[in-house]
Enzyme design. Structure first.
Site, PDB file in Angstrom:
ATOM      1  N   ASP A   1      -4.694  -4.510  -7.520  1.00  0.00           N
ATOM      2  CA  ASP A   1      -3.608  -5.463  -7.726  1.00  0.00           C
ATOM      3  C   ASP A   1      -3.046  -5.298  -9.143  1.00  0.00           C
ATOM      4  O   ASP A   1      -3.807  -5.224 -10.113  1.00  0.00           O
ATOM      5  CB  ASP A   1      -4.140  -6.883  -7.526  1.00  0.00           C
TER       6      ASP A   1
ATOM      7  N   GLU B   1      -1.181  -0.785  -6.900  1.00  0.00           N
ATOM      8  CA  GLU B   1       0.064  -1.532  -6.780  1.00  0.00           C
ATOM      9  C   GLU B   1       0.772  -1.346  -8.127  1.00  0.00           C
ATOM     10  O   GLU B   1       0.324  -1.884  -9.141  1.00  0.00           O
ATOM     11  CB  GLU B   1      -0.173  -3.020  -6.535  1.00  0.00           C
TER      12      GLU B   1
END
Length: 735
Positions: free
Chosen positions: A364, A400
């Site tokens: 993330d 990401e």
């Protein structure tokens, strides 16, 4: 600078006199049970004294001062302390927030390296080192003891019978990722026993695993399962953090997802789940959140890192160290410039691979981990550590690339062993199918692996993790049903939904009784699935998109721990959505059986001619001729034909053998009217079989359809065709 006084609850020194305390070792950090006793080790460079606090079943505390310190690691070994023992730490040292020091022994701190936790944070004022009732936010000191209001760390038994577990080691080119949620996937499944729903045991149930294998999924990507915190803001609203991007325990499986609630049992239950997936040949990837912690900004609670060594674990504002640098939008950013923060991340990654047997990670906000100073740097220390690590470098690594700091997407800025969520694939494909002009060239690049993004750094098409939807945003069904966000339950602004989501409701906002609109929406779902699963790169399906899951227009269900966000398995009983599911399964099968759609090298292209057998791809206009630059630049740009040559695959098998496949033609028509396409000349194939037609309710023709070279076929509005070569090319004698 001031030093916090001892909290009001006096330390009981008498158990220290009775209990044997051995020096122990400074490594590994955390608690390590060896069958006879447990070693405890905690890093803190700023601590002046550290107490290990053992908590019994009545909540009573036994404090043991750690007198052994080596390289800023405080440690001891306790004979006869076994698995299930609950504990925490009290760290004595400077408390001067404006200088970055927040040691506070009135707060019982959880161990950042704990493998399991017990209890919960109840939001009590004692969790905060400042007076939360003061009208001046963050002001005053609060030295209430947090024991009884905080989670507790737990010693675990690390021994587990893996029964010869072996990783599937699915090649990147054969990978099909399914992003899902432990609780959301299982809570409503009718064949999962009610008591197992929402748990790791529920995920390991044969009904769930059989579903994945039947669909053709190779890799399950679990949304955060590291221990996370339920934040007070949502608690006061009567909501819960559902997604879990609020981690504080980077070594522990989240307790709420365990069926067995005894301290430490979540670990073995998680391992059992992974073992079951591996037995079925399915990989398990974890969505991990190392960019920030659950302690939030300067107004957050003191539960671990803040009270252990604030400046080592967090990036602080240089001219006011009471505040935190926030590159994540969550209040703080982990200090990846500090060796012990980097060690925490690497130790955690290595633990989940070696001890928990997971097969990879999706990071993330990965760009945050690459911030050496203010900019994202692909030569950052974190990437160097991953690259040289013999364990972590060998699993699937997915970034990401979103950078909250100031630069947006950092696409293509990651080292060669990394893959990336390709947000440009998502945006381009959404724009193409909603009829936006001048997207044709970029659309072509996205469906062939995005060589413009990943081709200049010794990377492969599989570096592109292609997706249409993910947990963050509309579901696939909502993407074709809503123009606006409908997040009233979140208390959020609903404006500007169409531009943000690139969605199109097809003329009606939300549910409708108009059968033509409903049929067109399902056709568009088939178009998206076809584009996703037959593009070069690595496809990722968001859970439930294959059966038309809806969140009723909510594009941010992070706090919707309810039926709005959970899988609705009853959709498979509805013929129209069962058909979507069957179509998705068919597409995955086509991809699995035909390497033409999962190339390991970027397509080369080149002019048509007598060397057609060496070409790997050709782009054609509806009349069947090769596209020119003028065609690419045309404003209309809503249709094209693509030829994929299965006889021109340059890759080899693992045994060095040539790969030979069928050739295919893909036809895309994003226009609102019929377009007649003429199939190309005979030197690309003599006869072609239509095997996918998204205009059909089932996604493929009900009857066999064979078309000769240079024959015509009418492609309906907003639809996709796939044709397979059934007779090889025929070359004219003149050529």
């Amino acid at each position: 600078m001031t030093t916090s006084p001892t909290p009001s609850r006096a330390a009981d020194s008498s158990p220290n006199q009775r209990r044997q305390v051995w020096p122990g070792e400074a490594y590994p950090l955390g608690s390590s049970f060896d069958g006879s006793g447990t070693n405890f080790a905690l890093f803190s460079e700023v601590a002046e004294k550290v107490e290990l606090c053992l908590i019994d079943h009545n909540g009573e505390e036994e404090r043991i001062e750690l007198t052994e310190v080596h390289a800023h690691v405080w440690h001891c070994y306790l004979p006869n302390v076994t698995s299930g023992q609950r504990y925490g730490f009290r760290v004595y040292g400077p408390y001067d927030p404006e200088q970055g020091f927040r040691c506070d022994p009135s707060k019982l701190l959880v161990d950042p390296y704990a493998k399991a936790y017990d209890g919960e944070f109840d939001g009590d004022s004692s969790l905060y080192s400042y007076d939360i009732h003061s009208p001046e936010l963050g002001a005053g000191r609060n030295q209430e003891d947090s024991l009884g209001h905080t989670m507790l760390s737990v010693v675990i038994n690390p021994f587990f019978d893996w029964r010869g577990d072996r990783r599937p080691l699915t090649p990147h080119s054969e990978t099909v990722i399914y992003e899902t949620h432990v609780k959301g996937m299982t809570m409503r499944h009718p064949d999962v026993p009610e008591q197992l729903r929402g748990t790791y045991a529920g995920m390991a149930h044969p009904a769930i695993i059989d579903y994945f294998t039947d669909l053709g999924i190779t890799t399950v990507e679990l949304m955060p399962v590291h221990q996370f915190l339920q934040d007070d803001r949502l608690r006061t609203l009567g909501l819960r953090n559902y997604w879990g991007y609020n981690t504080f325990g980077f070594f522990a499986p989240h307790l709420d997802y365990a069926y067995a609630q005894q301290p430490g049992e979540a670990v073995s239950e998680f391992k059992t789940m992974v073992r079951a997936f591996h037995e079925a040949g399915i990989e398990v990837i974890l969505d991990v959140v190392y960019n920030h912690t659950a302690e939030g900004n300067h107004l957050g609670p003191t539960i671990a890192f803040r009270g252990i060594d604030n400046g080592a674990y967090y990036r602080l504002v240089e001219d006011n160290k009471a505040h935190y640098m926030d590159y994540t939008g969550t209040g703080n950013s982990l200090n990846v410039r500090h060796p012990h923060s980097l060690q925490l991340i690497m130790d955690s990654l290595r633990y989940w691979v070696t001890e928990m047997h997971v097969d990879g990670f999706r990071f993330d906000l990965a760009s945050t981990l690459a911030r050496e100073l203010d900019d994202v740097d692909k030569l950052a220390t974190f990437f160097d550590l991953v690259q040289q690590d013999p364990v972590v470098s060998q699993v699937k690594l997915i970034a990401e690339p979103w950078d909250v700091g100031h630069n947006g997407y950092q696409v293509g800025n990651f080292p060669p062993i990394w893959s990336e969520w390709n947000g440009k694939f998502r945006d381009t494909v959404r724009d193409f199918w909603r009829g936006e002009p001048a997207t044709l060239g970029e659309f072509a690049s996205r469906i062939t692996g995005s060589s413009d993004l990943y081709g200049n750094n010794d990377r492969r098409p599989t570096a592109s993790i292609n997706f249409i939807t993910a947990h963050d945003g509309f579901t696939l069904r909502d993407l074709v049903t809503y123009n606006e966000k409908h997040n009233d339950a979140n208390g959020e602004d609903n404006r500007d939904g169409e531009s943000f989501n690139r969605s199109w409701n097809h003329g009606v906002e939300g549910p409708t009784n108009d059968e033509d609109v409903k049929k067109l929406r399902r056709r568009q779902m088939r178009n998206f699935l076809t584009t996703l699963l037959l593009s070069q790169g690595t496809p990722m399906i968001s859970h439930g998109d294959e059966m038309g899951r809806t969140q009723s227009g909510n594009n941010n269900a992070y706090c919707q721990d309810n039926e709005l966000a959970w899988m609705d398995w009853s959709l498979l009983k509805e013929e129209k959505f069962a058909a979507v599911h069957g179509f998705c399964k068919r597409l995955i099968s086509i991809r699995r059986n035909h390497p033409a759609f999962r190339r390991e090298r970027f397509l080369a292209g080149g002019p048509l001619g007598s060397d057609v057998q060496d070409r790997d791809i050709a782009w054609l206009v509806p009349s069947g001729r090769l596209m020119t630059q003028d065609d690419w630049d045309h404003d209309f740009g809503r249709s094209l034909m693509v030829y994929l040559n299965g006889s021109a695959i340059r890759e080899k098998t693992a045994r060095g053998e040539d790969i030979d496949d069928d050739s295919f033609i893909m036809i895309f028509n994003a226009h609102d009217g019929d377009i007649e396409f003429t199939l190309p000349q005979r030197d690309l194939g003599a006869k072609w079989e239509l095997i996918v037609d998204t205009a059909d309710s089932g996604g493929y023709p009900a009857e066999d359809t064979i078309i000769d070279a240079q024959g015509t076929i009418t492609v309906q509005p907003r639809s996709t065709l796939l044709l397979r070569q059934v007779e090889p090319p025929v070359f004219d004698s003149a050529s």
